[in-house]
Motif scaffolding. Structure first.
Motif, mmCIF file in Angstrom:
data_model
loop_
_atom_site.group_PDB
_atom_site.id
_atom_site.type_symbol
_atom_site.label_atom_id
_atom_site.label_comp_id
_atom_site.label_asym_id
_atom_site.label_seq_id
_atom_site.Cartn_x
_atom_site.Cartn_y
_atom_site.Cartn_z
ATOM 1 N N ALA A 26 0.835 -1.204 0.000
ATOM 2 C CA ALA A 26 0.000 0.000 0.000
ATOM 3 C C ALA A 26 0.867 1.250 0.000
ATOM 4 O O ALA A 26 0.599 2.211 -0.725
ATOM 5 C CB ALA A 26 -0.929 -0.001 1.212
ATOM 6 N N SER A 27 1.910 1.239 0.795
ATOM 7 C CA SER A 27 2.803 2.390 0.859
ATOM 8 C C SER A 27 3.537 2.597 -0.462
ATOM 9 O O SER A 27 3.664 3.724 -0.938
ATOM 10 C CB SER A 27 3.802 2.189 1.998
ATOM 11 N N LEU A 28 3.996 1.522 -1.069
ATOM 12 C CA LEU A 28 4.714 1.626 -2.343
ATOM 13 C C LEU A 28 3.793 2.046 -3.482
ATOM 14 O O LEU A 28 4.224 2.716 -4.420
ATOM 15 C CB LEU A 28 5.390 0.305 -2.680
ATOM 16 N N SER A 29 2.523 1.695 -3.404
ATOM 17 C CA SER A 29 1.597 2.063 -4.481
ATOM 18 C C SER A 29 1.396 3.571 -4.570
ATOM 19 O O SER A 29 1.047 4.086 -5.632
ATOM 20 C CB SER A 29 0.250 1.361 -4.296
ATOM 21 N N ASP A 30 1.632 4.299 -3.479
ATOM 22 C CA ASP A 30 1.510 5.764 -3.513
ATOM 23 C C ASP A 30 2.569 6.399 -4.411
ATOM 24 O O ASP A 30 2.389 7.515 -4.880
ATOM 25 C CB ASP A 30 1.619 6.352 -2.104
ATOM 26 N N ASN A 31 3.673 5.700 -4.649
ATOM 27 C CA ASN A 31 4.722 6.236 -5.524
ATOM 28 C C ASN A 31 4.273 6.320 -6.975
ATOM 29 O O ASN A 31 4.875 7.040 -7.769
ATOM 30 C CB ASN A 31 5.991 5.400 -5.417
ATOM 31 N N PHE A 32 3.245 5.566 -7.342
ATOM 32 C CA PHE A 32 2.739 5.587 -8.715
ATOM 33 C C PHE A 32 1.730 6.709 -8.945
ATOM 34 O O PHE A 32 1.357 6.972 -10.075
ATOM 35 C CB PHE A 32 2.107 4.241 -9.079
ATOM 36 N N ASN A 33 1.288 7.360 -7.886
ATOM 37 C CA ASN A 33 0.337 8.465 -8.008
ATOM 38 C C ASN A 33 1.111 9.750 -8.297
ATOM 39 O O ASN A 33 2.034 10.102 -7.575
ATOM 40 C CB ASN A 33 -0.469 8.620 -6.712
ATOM 41 N N SER A 34 0.753 10.444 -9.351
ATOM 42 C CA SER A 34 1.373 11.736 -9.649
ATOM 43 C C SER A 34 0.275 12.801 -9.573
ATOM 44 O O SER A 34 -0.406 13.073 -10.562
ATOM 45 C CB SER A 34 2.058 11.723 -11.009
ATOM 46 N N PRO A 35 0.106 13.398 -8.387
ATOM 47 C CA PRO A 35 -0.981 14.360 -8.190
ATOM 48 C C PRO A 35 -0.766 15.660 -8.945
ATOM 49 O O PRO A 35 0.369 16.078 -9.186
ATOM 50 C CB PRO A 35 -0.977 14.585 -6.677
ATOM 51 N N THR A 36 -1.881 16.294 -9.294
ATOM 52 C CA THR A 36 -1.857 17.595 -9.976
ATOM 53 C C THR A 36 -2.823 18.550 -9.267
ATOM 54 O O THR A 36 -3.843 18.925 -9.836
ATOM 55 C CB THR A 36 -2.258 17.443 -11.452
ATOM 56 N N PRO A 37 -2.510 18.924 -8.033
ATOM 57 C CA PRO A 37 -3.404 19.835 -7.321
ATOM 58 C C PRO A 37 -3.318 21.251 -7.874
ATOM 59 O O PRO A 37 -2.330 21.626 -8.515
ATOM 60 C CB PRO A 37 -2.887 19.779 -5.882
ATOM 61 N N SER A 38 -4.349 22.022 -7.625
ATOM 62 C CA SER A 38 -4.345 23.426 -8.047
ATOM 63 C C SER A 38 -4.923 24.275 -6.926
ATOM 64 O O SER A 38 -5.744 23.808 -6.141
ATOM 65 C CB SER A 38 -5.166 23.604 -9.327
#
Length: 167
Positions: A26-38
């Motif tokens: 679960a922790s490693l899967s967060d590395n695949f998320n590339s957020p684009t907040p604004s």
């Protein structure tokens, strides 16, 4: 044959190992998320800009804060702590940060918001360094996961200036 205690110990050890492996995944899967907040902030009004009796400058302002932080949420996100800070330079310090507003976003449904508010915390400079001062408003966030390490980032919004005279 093995005793009941030995079998229970083996089962518990296996279960804890599987749980630790799932938490690591679960922790490693967060590395695949590339957020684009604004985020956008408008300073609508300087309510007051004054020199306190002890010589410090104080500012109160009305703000419109809008942000879309939904991309920060994954299935491993527990909550997001977000705060808005004013950042500026003075002769004594290369970076001064003053928190103006903060909040906790508990879910993805609450991560797109628009707030009309005055600064929640006092904007005070130790000294009289704020007249005509350019400053940045920076939206900081800390993603608190259910498991794994906390992630922090920010959006810097430059181009703000305080008045030359006290009001």
């Amino acid at each position: 044959m093995h005793s009941f205690g030995y079998r229970a110990n083996a089962l518990l050890t296996f279960a804890v190992t599987i749980l630790a492996l799932m938490c690591a995944m679960a922790s490693l899967s967060d590395n695949f998320n590339s957020p684009t907040p604004s985020a956008q902030v408008q300073v609508l009004n300087i309510n007051w800009f004054q020199k306190q009796p002890n010589g410090n400058d104080e500012v109160s302002m009305t703000l419109n804060i809008s942000a879309d932080l939904q991309s920060l949420f994954t299935w491993n996100t527990k909550q997001v702590f977000v705060f808005l800070a004013a950042e500026y330079e003075t002769p004594k310090n290369s970076l001064n940060q003053i928190s103006l507003w903060d909040g906790i976003i508990p879910s993805k449904e609450h991560a797109k918001f628009w707030i009309h508010t005055s600064n929640k915390y006092r904007f005070i400079d130790q000294g009289s360094n704020l007249r005509g001062k350019e400053y940045n408003l920076t939206m900081h966030w800390h993603v608190m996961p259910k498991t794994g390490k906390m992630f922090a980032d920010k959006i810097v919004m430059p181009g703000y200036r305080l008045p030359q005279e006290y009001r």
